[in-house]
Each structure stands twice: as structure tokens, then as C-alpha cells.
Design a protein around this motif. Sequence first.
Motif, short mmCIF file in Angstrom:
data_model
loop_
_atom_site.label_atom_id
_atom_site.label_comp_id
_atom_site.label_asym_id
_atom_site.label_seq_id
_atom_site.Cartn_x
_atom_site.Cartn_y
_atom_site.Cartn_z
N LEU A 35 2.91 1.62 -3.60
CA LEU A 35 1.65 1.73 -4.56
C LEU A 35 1.73 3.17 -4.78
O LEU A 35 1.00 4.38 -5.19
CB LEU A 35 0.70 1.16 -4.52
N THR A 56 -5.99 -4.06 -11.22
CA THR A 56 -5.16 -3.44 -11.99
C THR A 56 -3.89 -4.47 -10.92
O THR A 56 -2.75 -4.70 -11.93
CB THR A 56 -4.81 -2.48 -12.06
N ALA A 57 -3.43 -4.34 -10.22
CA ALA A 57 -2.33 -5.09 -9.26
C ALA A 57 -2.75 -5.96 -8.92
O ALA A 57 -1.30 -6.53 -8.41
CB ALA A 57 -2.55 -3.69 -7.62
N GLY A 79 -1.45 -0.18 -11.37
CA GLY A 79 -2.45 -0.46 -10.40
C GLY A 79 -2.02 1.24 -9.73
O GLY A 79 -2.80 2.38 -9.87
N THR A 90 2.47 5.66 -7.23
CA THR A 90 0.96 6.96 -7.60
C THR A 90 1.56 8.63 -7.58
O THR A 90 1.30 9.37 -8.38
CB THR A 90 0.01 6.68 -6.72
N LEU A 102 -8.15 -1.66 -7.44
CA LEU A 102 -6.24 -2.35 -7.19
C LEU A 102 -6.77 -3.75 -7.91
O LEU A 102 -5.85 -4.81 -8.20
CB LEU A 102 -5.84 -1.68 -6.15
N THR A 129 -3.04 -4.93 -2.17
CA THR A 129 -2.76 -4.29 -0.63
C THR A 129 -3.54 -4.55 0.29
O THR A 129 -4.60 -4.98 0.33
CB THR A 129 -3.66 -2.23 -1.29
N LEU A 178 -4.65 4.10 -10.32
CA LEU A 178 -4.70 5.25 -9.29
C LEU A 178 -4.06 6.63 -9.93
O LEU A 178 -4.93 7.54 -9.11
CB LEU A 178 -3.99 4.76 -8.22
N SER A 228 0.64 -1.39 -0.46
CA SER A 228 -0.03 -0.34 -0.11
C SER A 228 0.93 1.13 -0.62
O SER A 228 1.15 1.77 -0.68
CB SER A 228 -1.00 0.11 1.20
N GLY A 235 -10.70 1.04 -12.05
CA GLY A 235 -10.32 -0.34 -12.64
C GLY A 235 -10.01 -0.73 -13.53
O GLY A 235 -9.31 -1.75 -14.12
#
Length: 295
Positions: A68, A211-212, A136, A72, A208, A241, A140, A65, A116
Motif C-alpha cells: 500500500l 477503504t482498504a 486505500g 500510494t 484504511l 495493514t 492515502l 502495508s 477515510g
Amino acid sequence: MNSKAANNVATGVIYLLVTAVVGILVFLLGYILVTGIPHVSMHFLTSAAQSFKAGGGIRDQLFNSLYLLVLTLIISFPIALGSGIYLSEYAPNNWFTSLIRTAIEVLSSLPSVVVGLFGYLVFVIKFDVGFSILAGAIALTFFNLPLLTRSIEESLEDVPDLQREAGLSLGLSRWKTITGIVFPAALPGILTGIILSAGRVFGEAAALIYTAGQSAPIVSYSNWNPFSPTSFLNPMRPAETLAVHIWKVNTEGVTPDALQISSGASAVLIVVILLFNLGARYLGNWMFKKMTAAK
């Protein structure tokens, strides 16, 4: 009913509504913290998650988290800063500027799940980035840009025009006036906007998931090579995350202590977001006093 009685009734209704909103907020935060804090420990924060047995932690999810979030902000802040400066200092008042502001407002109203899905279709599939921290972070960025751009633009617009005129009267160029006078004066508000947007990004989950990814592969925290597949700094690895982990353990139902884990993770998430918001208020006030000599 005379005007004084009507004023008292309206004031009472307003106070009642405010009390109801604050009460609901305090109840929700209190419930999450009271039920979650007892499950938070150093072992919980520093151990890896477990899928089929009890006793797992949130070490990797918490790091993912934060990683990311930093990535971002690295992507979105320069774009938002340039957009904010253009809209505040250079953009003429015409249809094109109005179109840009309308596009920003529309983008800010998009549900995160739509962002997303867009990131999944474009970056994960079309550009073959795969489920990764990078995908991700890019998703974001679209989610974070409207809030951050508007925050920077409003912070720059709050700087009095007299400061711009003083810089120009001294023979400074327009760009030098912006970077040397306007931007430092607007910096407290800009930093506040960055921290508030960081709290919003930190608690995001829906964008996320697509994507993540929903897995947290075992990585080496001693491997600092970002190009290594096992490195914790590798932006191309999938990363679950903290917010996604809370959703996952409650929906899969394979972890024996899923309720305790989700409660503890929720408490950690709330505490971090509260720290972001309190930090934004404190940092903004401190920088305002530092740069304006206000008491």
C-alpha cells in the motif's frame, strides 16, 4: 529580577520542558519496544495471522502495508512533484497561488478518519471500487499530498537563485534549468521528504479501515498475475495493514494471544518507522555531500 536572572530562569524552564518532552517520547518508545520485541520472531514475521487460536503472525499485514505504501507513493509523488515545481518555479504571487497554498494547508489539517470516510463514500461506494488496496492508496494520496507537496516546494526554494541565473545565462530554457540544475540540487531534500511521508503513511490506520478493509484474505505469493483474485499483487483485493491489525485484535477480543500479537506488531511498526526516519537523515546527508562535495 535583573535581565541575567530572568535569562537563567527562562533557559531553565526551556530545558525543563524539552527534557519532559524527550522523556515522554523515550518512555513511550521504550515501553513499546521492551514489551513488543520479545514477541517478535522469524515465525511471527513470516506466518499468517490467526483469528481464533494463538500462534499467528503478521506476514500478510506487513506485506499489505508495504504494498500500500509503494502504490500510494506511485500515485502521489508525480502529482506532488508537479505541484511543487509549479508553486516554486512558475506560480505568480497572486490570489490564485495563495488559494492553492491555503487549500494545501487545509487538506493537511484534515483528520485521517475524515479522509477515510471521504474515500469510503466516493471510491468504495460511488465508484464501486470496494474495499481494496487501490481505494486505500487513493485515500492515502489525499492524506499524503500536502506534506509531500510542501516538502518538494521548500526543497526547490532552498536552491539559491544564483544557480537558476547561471543556467539561464548559459542559454538554457527555464524548464531545462529546472530539470538539469535546480532539481538535482534539491533532490536530497526531496528524497528526505518522500521517506518521511512514507513513514507517516506506513503507520496510518483510521483512513484504511474505511477503504482498504479489515480483512486479510489468503493470497498466493507464487501467483504474480496482478489480475488474478488470489494474487498477492492484485490491487483490487481487500487488505488489512499492520496498523489496522493492531487495532482489530485489540477490539475484537477473539484471539487468545491478542496482547502479545499487538505488542509485537507495534514494536515492528515502530522499528520500521524509525528506520524510515533514520534512513531519511542518512540518505539526505549522503546525497548532500555527494552532490555538493561537502565534508
